[in-house]
Design an enzyme around this catalytic site. Structure first.
Site, short mmCIF file in Angstrom:
data_model
loop_
_atom_site.label_atom_id
_atom_site.label_comp_id
_atom_site.label_asym_id
_atom_site.label_seq_id
_atom_site.Cartn_x
_atom_site.Cartn_y
_atom_site.Cartn_z
N SER A 45 0.80 -1.23 0.00
CA SER A 45 0.00 0.00 0.00
C SER A 45 0.83 1.28 0.00
CB SER A 45 -0.95 0.00 1.20
OG SER A 45 -0.23 -0.20 2.39
N HIS A 80 -5.44 -4.24 -1.86
CA HIS A 80 -5.25 -3.24 -2.92
C HIS A 80 -5.18 -3.86 -4.32
CE1 HIS A 80 -4.84 0.46 -0.59
NE2 HIS A 80 -4.26 -0.29 0.34
N LYS A 108 -11.89 -1.02 -0.01
CA LYS A 108 -11.03 -0.33 -0.97
C LYS A 108 -11.79 -0.19 -2.30
CE LYS A 108 -7.76 -0.10 2.11
NZ LYS A 108 -6.88 -1.14 2.64
#
Ligand SMILES: *Cc1c(COP(=O)(O)O)cnc(C)c1O
Length: 399
Positions: free
Chosen positions: A187, A215, A247
């Site tokens: 990240s 992610h 996310k």
């Protein structure tokens, strides 16, 4: 004699954080997390949310949430294990397993609760957990909650993982089980774990593989299915595929996908799952709608990547150092904490909201502005962001 205040350390430690410029100052978002949004009363371009695909304001997700409130209310009334398993939760889990191509899936309250609840159950006394040195804090806490021995390998380095596993082999049969665990996309840097080679090393030693794809989902792989799909790996190679709805999916909630045995084990043993209230009906319904959108509207992921490619190639041409990014997470490396803070403040003046990531969150001298691309931006918006970086970068002598 006056009584000593037992909470005196609170204010003192906070002041120390402020003096070291290591404290968080919160920014107020008034209204939705959209490309142009209102931060601290100013209209700015959102350039650091995790809402990659703009789904947190997608009409289908909003409608699904509103409908679920009408039909099921705003709370589930219980933990999943007692009276809080609704048809909406089971439906979401079936839908997710189908999307991931796994035998089964399980939904947790958050990604953090997934890692903190499941990792300490997979390994314990007499086991070994082998972790990438840059893994997310929720993995670190999950590992700390386990009684297993710990080893760390160099970031995204399968050769170093092999070294650690070979050394562990000498201690066999002392170890009952070995778990290799890594972020899918890191990240802070936006680089992708070499999961194919990591899984191959793990397989040589009969180790389990756990990937945190927070992610990668909605970003990598066929139709945004994530890193396991990106590398075309089988379920015999990656045993726990973990992710989050907070996310790219645009909502909130953690999840795992894998075998039926994994899911049955996980929900019977994860204390975060057993002892914490289940997702509210609008959340479960919106997560399900997010999967529908990913399956039916491929244009969001296409736009995310075309914006990312344009942003990264133009920024590199201008002379910015973007580190090792291979995804829509693009760090703009500046070095010193103070420079990162000045650049972020100047970008905000120029209408771009992107926060500095500084020591101790990243190594000393590796301070950066972390940007995250968003599919809901227009081409003009991306141009505006690039122009702001160019102006601020020249003023600060970075270009
Ligand atoms: C955000 C994140 C988490 C936590 O997920 P939440 O659902 O927001 O709790 C876990 N792992 C990684 C790598 C993340 O980026």
């Amino acid at each position: 004699m006056t009584a000593r205040d037992p909470t005196g350390f609170l204010g003192q430690e906070y002041r120390e954080l402020v003096d070291a410029q290591a404290n968080w100052t919160l920014h107020e978002l008034a209204g939705p997390s959209t490309p142009w949004c209102t931060i601290d009363g100013r209209k700015v371009l959102m350039f650091c949310s995790n809402n990659y695909l703009g789904l947190s304001n997608h009409p289908r997700l909003r409608a699904a949430a509103e409908e679920a409130i009408r039909t099921h209310g705003v709370g589930s009334g219980s933990v999943r294990s007692i009276a809080g398993t609704m048809d909406l939760h089971l439906d979401l889990e079936r839908r997710l397993a189908k999307f991931k191509g796994s035998e089964a899936s399980l939904v947790y309250q958050s990604g953090f609760a997934t890692n903190a609840g499941l990792i300490p159950q997979l390994v314990g006394d007499g086991d070994l957990v082998v972790s990438d040195e840059l893994n997310h804090g929720s993995i670190i806490d999950g590992v700390r909650l386990s009684r297993a021995e710990r080893a760390v390998y160099h970031h995204a380095d399968p050769a170093d993982l092999a070294r650690v596993l070979d050394a562990a082999e000498e201690h066999r049969p002392e170890y009952r089980r070995i778990l290799v665990i890594t972020d899918g996309v890191f990240s802070m840097d936006g680089d992708i774990a070499p999961l194919d080679r990591i899984a191959a090393e793990a397989a040589k030693h009969g180790a389990m593989v756990y990937v945190d794809d927070a992610h990668g989902e909605g970003v990598l792989g066929e139709g945004g299915r994530g890193i396991v799909s990106h590398f075309g790996l089988g379920r015999d190679r990656v045993h726990v595929e973990m992710g989050t709805f907070s996310k790219a999916f645009g909502v909130v909630g953690g999840h795992i996908s894998g075998s039926r045995a994994l899911v049955d084990f996980a929900f019977n043993r994860s204390r975060t799952w057993l002892l914490s209230g289940s997702a509210p009906p609008p959340v479960a319904a919106a997560c399900r709608a997010a999967i529908d959108v990913l399956e039916n509207e491929p244009e969001h992921i296409r736009r995310l990547w075309s914006h990312t490619k344009r942003f990264q190639s133009t920024m590199r041409d201008l002379g910015f150092d973007l580190g090792a990014s291979a995804t829509p997470i693009t760090p703009v490396m500046v070095g010193e904490n103070a420079v990162a803070r000045r650049l972020s403040a100047r970008l905000l003046d120029l209408g771009v909201f992107a926060l500095p990531i500084v020591y101790p969150m990243v190594a000393k001298g590796k301070a950066r502005i972390r940007t995250i691309m968003n599919a809901a931006l227009t081409d003009d918006d991306v141009g505006h962001a690039i122009a702001a970086f160019e102006t601020a970068g020249r003023e600060l002598g970075l270009l």
